[in-house]
Design a protein around this motif. Structure first.
Motif, PDB file in Angstrom:
ATOM      1  N   GLU A  79      16.555  11.195 -24.568  1.00 36.72           N
ATOM      2  CA  GLU A  79      17.517  12.288 -24.811  1.00 36.72           C
ATOM      3  C   GLU A  79      17.629  12.603 -26.305  1.00 36.72           C
ATOM      4  O   GLU A  79      17.787  13.770 -26.694  1.00 36.72           O
ATOM      5  N   LEU A  80      17.496  11.564 -27.144  1.00 41.45           N
ATOM      6  CA  LEU A  80      17.567  11.786 -28.584  1.00 41.45           C
ATOM      7  C   LEU A  80      16.232  12.246 -29.155  1.00 41.45           C
ATOM      8  O   LEU A  80      16.177  13.154 -29.997  1.00 41.45           O
ATOM      9  N   THR A  81      15.139  11.624 -28.698  1.00 39.52           N
ATOM     10  CA  THR A  81      13.837  11.922 -29.317  1.00 39.52           C
ATOM     11  C   THR A  81      13.237  13.237 -28.837  1.00 39.52           C
ATOM     12  O   THR A  81      12.434  13.848 -29.546  1.00 39.52           O
ATOM     13  N   VAL A  87      14.823  17.309 -33.842  1.00 39.71           N
ATOM     14  CA  VAL A  87      13.734  17.739 -34.725  1.00 39.71           C
ATOM     15  C   VAL A  87      14.311  18.360 -36.008  1.00 39.71           C
ATOM     16  O   VAL A  87      13.835  18.089 -37.112  1.00 39.71           O
ATOM     17  N   GLN A  88      15.364  19.142 -35.833  1.00 39.27           N
ATOM     18  CA  GLN A  88      15.957  19.803 -36.987  1.00 39.27           C
ATOM     19  C   GLN A  88      16.587  18.793 -37.942  1.00 39.27           C
ATOM     20  O   GLN A  88      16.423  18.897 -39.159  1.00 39.27           O
ATOM     21  N   GLY A 197      10.346  -0.036 -27.539  1.00 45.47           N
ATOM     22  CA  GLY A 197       9.748   1.203 -27.079  1.00 45.47           C
ATOM     23  C   GLY A 197       9.819   2.198 -28.231  1.00 45.47           C
ATOM     24  O   GLY A 197      10.850   2.292 -28.912  1.00 45.47           O
ATOM     25  N   ALA A 198       8.731   2.935 -28.477  1.00 47.76           N
ATOM     26  CA  ALA A 198       8.695   3.877 -29.601  1.00 47.76           C
ATOM     27  C   ALA A 198       8.036   5.173 -29.142  1.00 47.76           C
ATOM     28  O   ALA A 198       7.079   5.149 -28.363  1.00 47.76           O
ATOM     29  N   MET A 199       8.561   6.300 -29.626  1.00 47.11           N
ATOM     30  CA  MET A 199       7.965   7.595 -29.319  1.00 47.11           C
ATOM     31  C   MET A 199       8.270   8.569 -30.461  1.00 47.11           C
ATOM     32  O   MET A 199       9.211   8.361 -31.248  1.00 47.11           O
ATOM     33  N   PRO A 200       7.497   9.629 -30.574  1.00 50.56           N
ATOM     34  CA  PRO A 200       7.746  10.600 -31.647  1.00 50.56           C
ATOM     35  C   PRO A 200       8.966  11.469 -31.340  1.00 50.56           C
ATOM     36  O   PRO A 200       9.332  11.661 -30.174  1.00 50.56           O
ATOM     37  N   VAL A 201       9.577  11.963 -32.383  1.00 50.23           N
ATOM     38  CA  VAL A 201      10.662  12.941 -32.223  1.00 50.23           C
ATOM     39  C   VAL A 201      10.000  14.302 -31.992  1.00 50.23           C
ATOM     40  O   VAL A 201       9.229  14.780 -32.829  1.00 50.23           O
ATOM     41  N   PRO A 214       1.767  13.801 -39.707  1.00 52.75           N
ATOM     42  CA  PRO A 214       2.163  12.706 -38.815  1.00 52.75           C
ATOM     43  C   PRO A 214       3.587  12.908 -38.304  1.00 52.75           C
ATOM     44  O   PRO A 214       4.420  13.513 -38.964  1.00 52.75           O
ATOM     45  N   PRO A 215       3.884  12.333 -37.109  1.00 53.05           N
ATOM     46  CA  PRO A 215       5.205  12.509 -36.517  1.00 53.05           C
ATOM     47  C   PRO A 215       6.235  11.572 -37.121  1.00 53.05           C
ATOM     48  O   PRO A 215       5.920  10.566 -37.740  1.00 53.05           O
ATOM     49  N   THR A 216       7.484  11.943 -36.944  1.00 51.89           N
ATOM     50  CA  THR A 216       8.591  11.024 -37.210  1.00 51.89           C
ATOM     51  C   THR A 216       8.817  10.229 -35.920  1.00 51.89           C
ATOM     52  O   THR A 216       8.848  10.789 -34.816  1.00 51.89           O
ATOM     53  N   ILE A 217       8.983   8.919 -36.055  1.00 49.03           N
ATOM     54  CA  ILE A 217       9.012   8.023 -34.883  1.00 49.03           C
ATOM     55  C   ILE A 217      10.366   7.347 -34.779  1.00 49.03           C
ATOM     56  O   ILE A 217      10.942   6.907 -35.781  1.00 49.03           O
ATOM     57  N   LEU A 218      10.844   7.236 -33.548  1.00 51.12           N
ATOM     58  CA  LEU A 218      12.055   6.471 -33.265  1.00 51.12           C
ATOM     59  C   LEU A 218      11.654   5.234 -32.467  1.00 51.12           C
ATOM     60  O   LEU A 218      10.987   5.343 -31.431  1.00 51.12           O
TER      61      LEU A 218
END
Length: 511
Positions: A79-81, A87-88, A197-201, A214-218
């Motif tokens: 829900e956050l990523t 993104v903003q 667990g990690a995924m891009p925003v 490159p992506p920002t990762i959470l």
């Protein structure tokens, strides 16, 4: 001698089969023992296989539960990523207040142990410490293994990135597996083993686009500690569940090793299985007992029946052998038995000398002609009994023809003793034989004697010379006893032998 020799023959006849019944029971017992051991072995293998299968099932269940827990970490942060707002405020601009509020929400709602925000420039921009969010900028490589996670996620991001007006977006997450857009696994974070667990925003409605690069990762994580173990075991219901840091494998019992992103061991989950302590032996042992008892009953029943058949066969064979070696009328040994025992006696020479007495009834033909064959049979049986009683245990009395008898005598064979014995035979046969309450008949006996080895050392010679001596007794007037050694004229003896082959003594003399 009769009983001794007959016992010898019977013993030889039954020896091959005398242990068949015992052998059948022995084999039955062996079969039962082998089968019981086999059943126990099969039970052991089945119990072992059952335990192994149970452990394999528990390991499969554990892996599935652990995978669900990892997926839950990713699911909790989606829900956050996956949000234009994120993104903003996390990618296009970095809003510390938004970061703190978002991290606080993740910590309070999902009880995460650690949340980290990683920029495309390999910097950790923010991370939580319990309920506090720290805004920093530190290199990714300060956390061992984190660089590998970032590199893997960047490759995955590049595969999923799509160009949209004004920048870049990400393909829809709807309908695709988490493993296609997120990285899940184990890391050492702050010196503690953890699930992460990690995924891009990424945007959801693409009202805000991603910049190139490159992506920002959470990254979200849960430490492997008692709280997590209890939650896992509520689903697993193992007897116990623990985690041991460091490399190694548990020697006994089920376990599950975990590795970091570089393949280095972090530790192992291990548990005590309820299934292992629940043996299947209480079920197997009664089955083995029932099968063994049933098999024992069947096997011993078959063995008992074999014993019965063997006994019956032995009796039948003993009877057949007796009939084959004995005269059915007189009960004496027949010519076949005589020949065998004579050959055996010859083989014992010179250690055991013996004599052959050739006996023939006198005046037997008139008895048959006058009184009939039934009376003749009675006379033969009576004579046989008298001869056997007179000879006793030292000789074998045989009936070798109609009214012809032969004796193999192994007692003293000096001439005086054999003379007394022969005259005793003549006297016993000469006594009247009652064929009815009023009628009796009289027969006589002539005897010819040959001694071994002085008169011969082979069966054919001894029989021939005892026959010559018998012929001499007939010539002398019946009821006589003659020894072959008393025949003085060899030429006359040879002539008598020729005549003997031409006609029997009884034919020559009309008896």
């Amino acid at each position: 001698m009769n009983d001794k020799k007959q016992g010898y023959i019977d013993e030889n006849a039954k020896k091959p089969r005398q242990h068949i019944s015992r052998l059948a029971f022995l084999l039955a017992g062996l079969l039962i023992a082998v089968t019981s051991v086999s059943l126990v072995f099969v039970g052991f293998i089945a119990s072992r296989a059952s335990t192994q299968q149970a452990v394999a099932n528990e390991k499969r269940l554990f892996r599935s539960t652990l995978s669900d827990r990892l997926r839950a970490i990713v699911r909790d942060q989606v829900e956050l990523t996956s949000s234009d707002v994120s993104v903003q405020n996390l990618v296009r601009e970095f809003d510390p207040d938004f970061v703190r509020k978002s991290f606080d929400d993740l910590w309070s709602e999902h009880h995460l142990s650690k949340v980290m925000l990683i920029s495309g420039g390999d910097k950790v921009l923010a991370e939580t410490f319990e309920d506090y969010t720290h805004i920093i900028q530190r290199p990714v490589n300060e956390t061992p293994g984190l660089e590998i996670v970032v590199d893997k996620l960047r490759d995955m991001y590049r595969r999923n990135r799509v160009r949209v007006p004004g920048g870049f977006g990400h393909r829809s997450l709807r309908g695709i597996d988490q493993s296609e857009y997120a990285i899940m696994g184990f890391l050492q974070i702050d010196g503690k083993p953890a699930l992460f667990g990690a995924m891009p925003v990424i945007p959801d409605n693409h009202e805000v686009t991603l910049p190139d690069g490159p992506p920002t990762i959470l990254l979200s994580a849960r430490y492997i500690e008692d709280k997590l173990l209890k939650r896992l075991n509520r689903q697993l219901k193992f007897a116990s569940l623990t985690f041991v840091n460091g490399p190694g494998e548990r020697e006994i019992g089920p376990f599950h090793p975990v590795l970091d992103q570089s393949g280095e061991p972090i530790g192992i989950f291990q548990w005590d299985s309820k299934t292992i302590s629940t043996s299947i032996w209480p079920t197997i042992i009664p089955v083995i007992a029932v099968l063994s008892i049933a098999l024992a009953a069947l096997a011993f029943g078959i063995a008992w029946r074999i014993g019965q058949l063997t006994t019956s066969l032995q009796m039948s064979e003993r009877q057949n052998r007796y009939l084959a070696l004995h005269d059915s009328l007189s009960g004496l040994s027949n010519r076949l038995h005589f020949n065998r025992m004579l050959e055996a006696s010859v083989r014992s020479l010179p250690a055991r000398p013996f004599a052959v007495l050739h006996c023939d009834l006198d005046n037997f033909k008139p008895v048959n002609d006058t009184f009939g064959h039934a009376t003749g049979d009675l006379v033969i049986k009576t004579v046989a009994t008298r001869l056997k009683d007179a000879v006793g245990d030292q000789g074998l009395v045989c009936r070798v023809g109609g009214d012809e008898f032969m004796v193999i005598y192994q007692g003293p064979i000096n001439k005086a003793h054999l003379t007394r014995l022969s005259r005793m035979l003549v006297a016993s046969v000469s006594d009247p034989i009652f064929v009815s309450e009023k009628d009796s008949v009289n027969v006589g006996l002539s005897v010819g004697v040959a001694r071994a080895p002085s008169d011969g050392s082979n069966a054919e010679t001894l029989v021939g010379r005892s026959d010559q001596a018998l012929y001499q007794s007939k010539v002398k007037g019946r009821g006589q006893v003659s020894f072959y050694s008393d025949i003085r004229e060899p030429q006359t003896a040879s002539q008598m032998l020729i005549r003997l082959h031409e006609t029997s003594p009884r034919q020559a003399l009309g008896t």
